[in-house]
Design an enzyme around this catalytic site. Structure first.
Site, PDB file in Angstrom:
ATOM      1  N   PRO A  25     -79.350  -4.599 -64.000  1.00 29.84           N
ATOM      2  CA  PRO A  25     -80.430  -4.540 -64.978  1.00 29.84           C
ATOM      3  C   PRO A  25     -79.917  -4.104 -66.356  1.00 29.84           C
ATOM      4  O   PRO A  25     -79.071  -3.213 -66.451  1.00 29.84           O
ATOM      5  CB  PRO A  25     -81.381  -3.483 -64.400  1.00 29.84           C
ATOM      6  CG  PRO A  25     -80.538  -2.665 -63.474  1.00 29.84           C
ATOM      7  CD  PRO A  25     -79.386  -3.518 -63.013  1.00 29.84           C
TER       8      PRO A  25
ATOM      9  N   ARG B 114     -82.156  -5.015 -69.771  1.00 31.48           N
ATOM     10  CA  ARG B 114     -83.394  -4.843 -70.515  1.00 31.48           C
ATOM     11  C   ARG B 114     -84.263  -3.702 -69.968  1.00 31.48           C
ATOM     12  O   ARG B 114     -84.729  -2.845 -70.716  1.00 31.48           O
ATOM     13  CB  ARG B 114     -84.177  -6.153 -70.444  1.00 31.48           C
ATOM     14  CG  ARG B 114     -85.448  -6.168 -71.277  1.00 31.48           C
ATOM     15  CD  ARG B 114     -86.334  -7.362 -70.895  1.00 31.48           C
ATOM     16  NE  ARG B 114     -85.648  -8.631 -70.860  1.00 31.48           N
ATOM     17  CZ  ARG B 114     -85.557  -9.484 -71.883  1.00 31.48           C
ATOM     18  NH1 ARG B 114     -86.123  -9.209 -73.030  1.00 31.48           N
ATOM     19  NH2 ARG B 114     -84.911 -10.632 -71.744  1.00 31.48           N
TER      20      ARG B 114
ATOM     21  N   TYR C 117     -87.405 -16.628 -79.941  1.00 38.55           N
ATOM     22  CA  TYR C 117     -88.163 -16.901 -78.705  1.00 38.55           C
ATOM     23  C   TYR C 117     -89.670 -16.723 -78.859  1.00 38.55           C
ATOM     24  O   TYR C 117     -90.386 -16.738 -77.853  1.00 38.55           O
ATOM     25  CB  TYR C 117     -87.745 -15.942 -77.571  1.00 38.55           C
ATOM     26  CG  TYR C 117     -86.292 -15.610 -77.423  1.00 38.55           C
ATOM     27  CD1 TYR C 117     -85.351 -16.579 -77.107  1.00 38.55           C
ATOM     28  CD2 TYR C 117     -85.849 -14.291 -77.564  1.00 38.55           C
ATOM     29  CE1 TYR C 117     -84.019 -16.248 -76.941  1.00 38.55           C
ATOM     30  CE2 TYR C 117     -84.517 -13.958 -77.389  1.00 38.55           C
ATOM     31  CZ  TYR C 117     -83.602 -14.934 -77.083  1.00 38.55           C
ATOM     32  OH  TYR C 117     -82.297 -14.604 -76.915  1.00 38.55           O
TER      33      TYR C 117
ATOM     34  N   CYS D 237     -84.646 -14.040 -97.097  1.00 37.11           N
ATOM     35  CA  CYS D 237     -85.021 -15.209 -97.876  1.00 37.11           C
ATOM     36  C   CYS D 237     -85.131 -16.398 -96.929  1.00 37.11           C
ATOM     37  O   CYS D 237     -84.270 -17.278 -96.903  1.00 37.11           O
ATOM     38  CB  CYS D 237     -83.960 -15.435 -98.944  1.00 37.11           C
ATOM     39  SG  CYS D 237     -84.443 -16.663-100.117  1.00 37.11           S
TER      40      CYS D 237
ATOM     41  N   TYR E 133     -81.771  -5.933 -76.640  1.00 32.72           N
ATOM     42  CA  TYR E 133     -81.584  -7.202 -77.348  1.00 32.72           C
ATOM     43  C   TYR E 133     -82.110  -7.164 -78.780  1.00 32.72           C
ATOM     44  O   TYR E 133     -82.598  -8.170 -79.301  1.00 32.72           O
ATOM     45  CB  TYR E 133     -82.219  -8.365 -76.556  1.00 32.72           C
ATOM     46  CG  TYR E 133     -81.643  -8.491 -75.148  1.00 32.72           C
ATOM     47  CD1 TYR E 133     -80.310  -8.839 -74.965  1.00 32.72           C
ATOM     48  CD2 TYR E 133     -82.416  -8.231 -74.022  1.00 32.72           C
ATOM     49  CE1 TYR E 133     -79.761  -8.924 -73.689  1.00 32.72           C
ATOM     50  CE2 TYR E 133     -81.873  -8.321 -72.738  1.00 32.72           C
ATOM     51  CZ  TYR E 133     -80.550  -8.675 -72.586  1.00 32.72           C
ATOM     52  OH  TYR E 133     -80.006  -8.761 -71.315  1.00 32.72           O
TER      53      TYR E 133
HETATM   54  N1  LLP Z   1     -76.334 -10.023 -65.654  1.00 34.08           N
HETATM   55  C1  LLP Z   1     -76.077 -11.240 -66.188  1.00 34.08           C
HETATM   56  C2  LLP Z   1     -75.029 -12.051 -65.634  1.00 34.08           C
HETATM   57  C3  LLP Z   1     -76.850 -11.703 -67.278  1.00 34.08           C
HETATM   58  O1  LLP Z   1     -76.597 -12.911 -67.778  1.00 34.08           O
HETATM   59  C4  LLP Z   1     -77.861 -10.896 -67.828  1.00 34.08           C
HETATM   60  C5  LLP Z   1     -78.655 -11.338 -68.963  1.00 34.08           C
HETATM   61  C6  LLP Z   1     -78.086  -9.627 -67.229  1.00 34.08           C
HETATM   62  C7  LLP Z   1     -77.305  -9.231 -66.151  1.00 34.08           C
HETATM   63  C8  LLP Z   1     -79.113  -8.670 -67.734  1.00 34.08           C
HETATM   64  O2  LLP Z   1     -80.407  -9.169 -67.638  1.00 34.08           O
HETATM   65  P1  LLP Z   1     -81.662  -8.248 -68.031  1.00 34.08           P
HETATM   66  O3  LLP Z   1     -81.805  -7.205 -66.948  1.00 34.08           O
HETATM   67  O4  LLP Z   1     -81.344  -7.619 -69.344  1.00 34.08           O
HETATM   68  O5  LLP Z   1     -82.777  -9.181 -68.097  1.00 34.08           O
HETATM   69  N2  LLP Z   1     -81.212 -12.299 -75.464  1.00 34.08           N
HETATM   70  C9  LLP Z   1     -82.251 -12.560 -74.491  1.00 34.08           C
HETATM   71  C10 LLP Z   1     -81.850 -12.129 -73.100  1.00 34.08           C
HETATM   72  C11 LLP Z   1     -80.633 -12.849 -72.555  1.00 34.08           C
HETATM   73  C12 LLP Z   1     -80.224 -12.328 -71.212  1.00 34.08           C
HETATM   74  C13 LLP Z   1     -78.980 -12.997 -70.729  1.00 34.08           C
HETATM   75  N3  LLP Z   1     -78.425 -12.434 -69.535  1.00 34.08           N
HETATM   76  C14 LLP Z   1     -83.542 -11.838 -74.949  1.00 34.08           C
HETATM   77  O6  LLP Z   1     -83.525 -11.231 -76.006  1.00 34.08           O
HETATM   78  O7  LLP Z   1     -84.550 -11.901 -74.257  1.00 34.08           O
END
Ligand code: LLP
Length: 432
Positions: A292, A294, A335, A362, A391
């Protein structure tokens, strides 16, 4: 409480962050600034650690995905809490190592690791490299041999499922730049090749389905597919996976419209499904890992801005412009991500002024929200975007040559700078 326990309103109507008045924070540290309630981050780490041990097995540990928020201080905190770390670039590896993070607890990801990245990862003593494809596998085998190291690896496998999230953050479907797909048969060739390497020790498999997922089904589906794969590999190649990492992706509540999430229940249900599948396939349960990002840091983070121009385009809409924008939070632009934004100077007033929150770049698309309602602001009011811990800083840029905001950590009612505000000097420091 507003949305999460980090946020509240005090007797003078100001938003509080981790118990501190946002007006005081803005005065002391300036705006725009990111604030992070590290007590709340620690609570999430402990929740995950306890739930993983209880429902996935004692050896199971959460692995923090640093792409959500990466700076030295967060790796120190994560190390103190006993989590592993998922690094996805040489820069993240370097940061973790510089923070004194135990590198044997690091999983190094990426769909295009260069030879230099692989050398760096090995030289820093990275615990596991998550190999993404066949050419990386042979390069890594060669480099590990040249460096005289037996490197532990996982293989990134694509389970081929659709988790119903934003299409840009789906990662586990068959047509993906990540991993090798089970459906096409390439995942089996990948395992065979990994078992034939001389300098790599295959410990198991990794997959990741996507991000900001509220339901447990995509995870149980991924676990089912991956355990069936583990069983098939065991039957065909006589190889038993020791580890199964099912990625990150648990969702976070950004607005009142998002559902409340019971993380512990989700982990319990997932753990039960994993036990059931292992029994069904007659395989020994591998060490279960999840990554995890986020959900560990998002809710604990908040951005404060100062309101500048408030302009109503007659017959159209009102714009509230703040002293930050897409360089510190590109997620609305990218997004159309929805946030809870409020007038922190008048958090007790009815939010009845419908407006668009605009950044200072700008660029017309530099917006933080459209069609939201906040208490009518005037120049100088403090505007807050809640739930920016993930993020935001990690995706920030210097577009329009704006310096990046600082990160202020709040713990036990005390605020301190964890990442300094960039200066104009910093901005030109690489210009020759
Ligand atoms: N592990 C892998 C292999 C991943 O690709 C990701 C996220 C995570 C763990 C962590 O996922 P989380 O628990 O944070 O959801 N920039 C985008 C999010 C891209 C996430 C990519 N991979 C946003 O701002 O929503």
């Amino acid at each position: 409480m507003i949305l999460h326990k980090t946020y509240d309103v005090n007797s003078v109507g100001h938003l509080t962050i981790g118990g501190i008045d946002s007006a005081e924070l803005a005065k002391e540290f300036g705006t725009p600034s990111y604030f992070l309630d590290t007590d709340a981050v620690r609570d999430m780490c402990r929740m995950y650690k306890k739930a993983f041990a209880e429902y996935f097995g004692e050896r199971s540990v959460p692995v923090y995905a640093g792409k959500a928020l990466c700076y030295k201080g967060i790796y120190k905190l994560i190390a103190e809490e006993g989590l592993g770390a998922d690094c996805v670039s040489p820069g993240e590896l370097y940061t973790a190592n510089a923070a004194g993070f135990p590198m044997d607890k690091v999983f190094f990801h990426g769909n295009n690791k260069t030879d230099a990245d692989l050398e760096l990862a090995i030289s820093l003593g990275t615990g596991h490299i998550v190999v993404d494809g066949l050419d990386e596998l042979s390069s890594l085998d060669r480099i590990a041999g040249e460096m005289g190291v037996k490197q532990h690896i996982l293989l990134r496998i694509t389970p081929g499922i659709d988790p119903h999230t934003h299409k840009k953050i789906v990662t586990g479907n068959v047509d993906s730049k990540f991993g090798m797909a089970i459906m096409t048969g390439q995942a089996f060739e990948f395992v065979k090749a990994a078992l034939e390497t001389k300098n790599l020790i295959l410990d198991g498999f990794h997959c990741h389905v996507g991000s900001q997922i509220f339901d447990i089904e995509p995870f149980t589906e991924a676990a089912d597919i991956m355990l069936a794969f583990v069983a098939k590999i065991s039957a065909e190649y006589g190889y038993t996976a020791k580890m199964l990492n099912i990625g990150g992706g648990f969702g976070v509540r950004y607005t009142e419209d998002d559902p409340e999430i019971d993380y512990v229940k989700n982990i319990r249900d997932l753990g039960a499904e994993i036990d059931k599948m292992c029994a069904l396939y007659g395989i020994e349960k591998p060490m279960i890992l999840m990554e995890p990002g986020r959900s560990i840091v998002a809710a604990a983070g908040c951005t404060l801005y100062t309101c500048g121009t408030v302009k109503t385009v007659n017959g159209f809409r009102s714009y509230v412009s703040v002293d930050g924008g897409m360089p510190d939070n590109p997620r609305y632009t990218l997004y159309q991500s929805q946030y809870t934004i409020l007038n922190a100077s008048h958090a007790d007033r009815t939010p009845d002024f419908e407006c668009t929150i605009a950044g200072r770049c700008c660029e017309s698309g530099d917006l933080l929200a459209e069609g939201i309602s906040i208490a009518k602001p005037e120049r100088g009011d403090i505007i807050a975007t809640l739930v920016t811990g993930a993020y935001n800083y990690s995706m920030s840029s210097n577009y329009n040559r704006l310096p990046k905001p600082p990160i202020i950590e709040i713990a036990c009612g005390e605020a301190k700078i964890a990442v300094k505000r960039e200066t104009y000097e910093d901005i030109i420091s690489h210009d020759i």
